[in-house]
Write a protein that holds these residues in place. Sequence first.
Motif, PDB file in Angstrom:
ATOM      1  N   ARG A   1      -1.229  13.167  -3.440  1.00 25.65           N
ATOM      2  CA  ARG A   1      -2.701  12.575  -3.311  1.00 25.65           C
ATOM      3  C   ARG A   1      -3.697  12.806  -2.600  1.00 25.65           C
ATOM      4  NH1 ARG A   1       1.851  12.737   0.483  1.00 25.65           N
ATOM      5  NH2 ARG A   1       0.048  13.983   2.132  1.00 25.65           N
TER       6      ARG A   1
ATOM      7  N   GLN B   1     -15.863  12.612  -8.147  1.00 26.40           N
ATOM      8  CA  GLN B   1     -15.671  12.675  -6.950  1.00 26.40           C
ATOM      9  C   GLN B   1     -17.098  13.082  -6.353  1.00 26.40           C
ATOM     10  OE1 GLN B   1     -14.047  15.393  -4.744  1.00 26.40           O
ATOM     11  NE2 GLN B   1     -12.889  13.740  -3.394  1.00 26.40           N
TER      12      GLN B   1
ATOM     13  N   LYS C   1     -13.042   5.738 -16.358  1.00 26.18           N
ATOM     14  CA  LYS C   1     -11.585   4.909 -16.833  1.00 26.18           C
ATOM     15  C   LYS C   1     -11.397   5.781 -18.845  1.00 26.18           C
ATOM     16  CE  LYS C   1     -10.354   1.611 -14.356  1.00 26.18           C
ATOM     17  NZ  LYS C   1     -10.543   0.060 -14.249  1.00 26.18           N
TER      18      LYS C   1
ATOM     19  N   ASP D   1       0.622  -1.233  -0.025  1.00 23.46           N
ATOM     20  CA  ASP D   1      -0.197  -0.032  -0.196  1.00 23.46           C
ATOM     21  C   ASP D   1       0.714   1.326   0.147  1.00 23.46           C
ATOM     22  OD1 ASP D   1      -2.422  -1.700  -0.286  1.00 23.46           O
ATOM     23  OD2 ASP D   1      -2.621  -1.478   2.314  1.00 23.46           O
TER      24      ASP D   1
ATOM     25  N   ASP E   1       1.787   2.661  -3.307  1.00 26.39           N
ATOM     26  CA  ASP E   1       1.269   2.716  -4.181  1.00 26.39           C
ATOM     27  C   ASP E   1       0.575   4.251  -3.627  1.00 26.39           C
ATOM     28  OD1 ASP E   1       0.791   0.797  -5.598  1.00 26.39           O
ATOM     29  OD2 ASP E   1      -0.689   0.083  -4.289  1.00 26.39           O
TER      30      ASP E   1
ATOM     31  N   LEU F   1      -6.134   9.433  -7.557  1.00 28.37           N
ATOM     32  CA  LEU F   1      -7.047   8.263  -6.765  1.00 28.37           C
ATOM     33  C   LEU F   1      -6.651   7.301  -6.707  1.00 28.37           C
ATOM     34  CD1 LEU F   1     -10.843   8.854  -8.378  1.00 28.37           C
ATOM     35  CD2 LEU F   1      -9.328   9.579  -5.963  1.00 28.37           C
ATOM     36  N   THR F   2      -6.566   6.571  -5.595  1.00 25.80           N
ATOM     37  CA  THR F   2      -5.264   5.717  -5.449  1.00 25.80           C
ATOM     38  C   THR F   2      -6.506   4.286  -5.380  1.00 25.80           C
ATOM     39  OG1 THR F   2      -5.871   5.144  -3.046  1.00 25.80           O
ATOM     40  CG2 THR F   2      -4.036   6.745  -4.112  1.00 25.80           C
ATOM     41  N   THR F   3      -7.592   4.395  -5.581  1.00 26.02           N
ATOM     42  CA  THR F   3      -7.935   2.683  -5.511  1.00 26.02           C
ATOM     43  C   THR F   3      -8.622   2.727  -7.020  1.00 26.02           C
ATOM     44  OG1 THR F   3     -10.364   4.759  -5.575  1.00 26.02           O
ATOM     45  CG2 THR F   3      -9.905   3.719  -3.719  1.00 26.02           C
ATOM     46  N   ASP F   4      -9.596   1.060  -7.199  1.00 23.69           N
ATOM     47  CA  ASP F   4      -9.645   1.098  -8.390  1.00 23.69           C
ATOM     48  C   ASP F   4     -10.747  -0.054  -8.630  1.00 23.69           C
ATOM     49  OD1 ASP F   4      -9.357   0.479 -11.250  1.00 23.69           O
ATOM     50  OD2 ASP F   4      -8.026  -1.560 -10.821  1.00 23.69           O
ATOM     51  N   ASP F   5     -11.827   0.361  -9.452  1.00 18.94           N
ATOM     52  CA  ASP F   5     -12.645  -1.049  -9.706  1.00 18.94           C
ATOM     53  C   ASP F   5     -12.795  -1.776 -11.168  1.00 18.94           C
ATOM     54  OD1 ASP F   5     -15.092  -1.637  -9.873  1.00 18.94           O
ATOM     55  OD2 ASP F   5     -16.483  -0.273  -9.925  1.00 18.94           O
TER      56      ASP F   5
END
Length: 228
Positions: free
Chosen positions: A45, A222, A135, A34, A37, A49-53
């Motif tokens: 930061r 967001q 995306k 973590d 990333d 974004l550091t999240t992914d779907d």
Amino acid sequence: MGTNGDDLIELQQAASSAKPRQLDTDKDVVDDEDDDDVSPIEQVRLTVLTTDDPTLPVWTFRMWTLGLLSCCLLSFLNQFFSYRTEPLVITQLTVQVAVLPIGRFMAAVLPTAQFRIPGFGSRLFSLNPGPFNIKEHVLISIFANAGSAFGNGNAYAVGIVDIIKAFYYRKISFLAGWLLIITTQVLGYGWAGLMKKYVVQPAHMWWPGTLVQGVDQLMDWQPDKSGK
């Protein structure tokens, strides 16, 4: 003085009686991944974004259509306006803002029916696999960025072709000029690919010029915390 000495003795006793921390290998490995990333730069930061779907569709009809169209359009317009005394540069931010309502409009009107394409087996395709997502928006912005020469307007090597014709009165074929321009443009992508391990993947590497795009996309996607 005596009070300070008593406090020091109590701290030493507490430290000696404390049990050493057991190393949780799995947890520590996850934390290290973590940390890799998460950028140490505060501006990154706050904007990236550091999240992914992974369930979001990416290679969609909307992405290819708007991406190729924006790349060709920005390439033509920036080259056209580059011959002005005061060149006008149209950056990818224009496309990034404009394609969001267009993409959502296409998601609302395109048919959702699925179909098969010969040569792809039993795989199903659809012109409208779901709502327009972040995306697709990012990839369209990358297409537009390539069309605007990364914010610099027209392609660099076009100036070489112009000089050969306008100042040296020499002829250069379309194929030779096209190869010259494509080679110089792709050279940058090649160096980026070779140096990806050092200048792209590390979280501590950051490029301030791209943060503006990140802020715009963050504001577009967001969720509103106020509930409005």
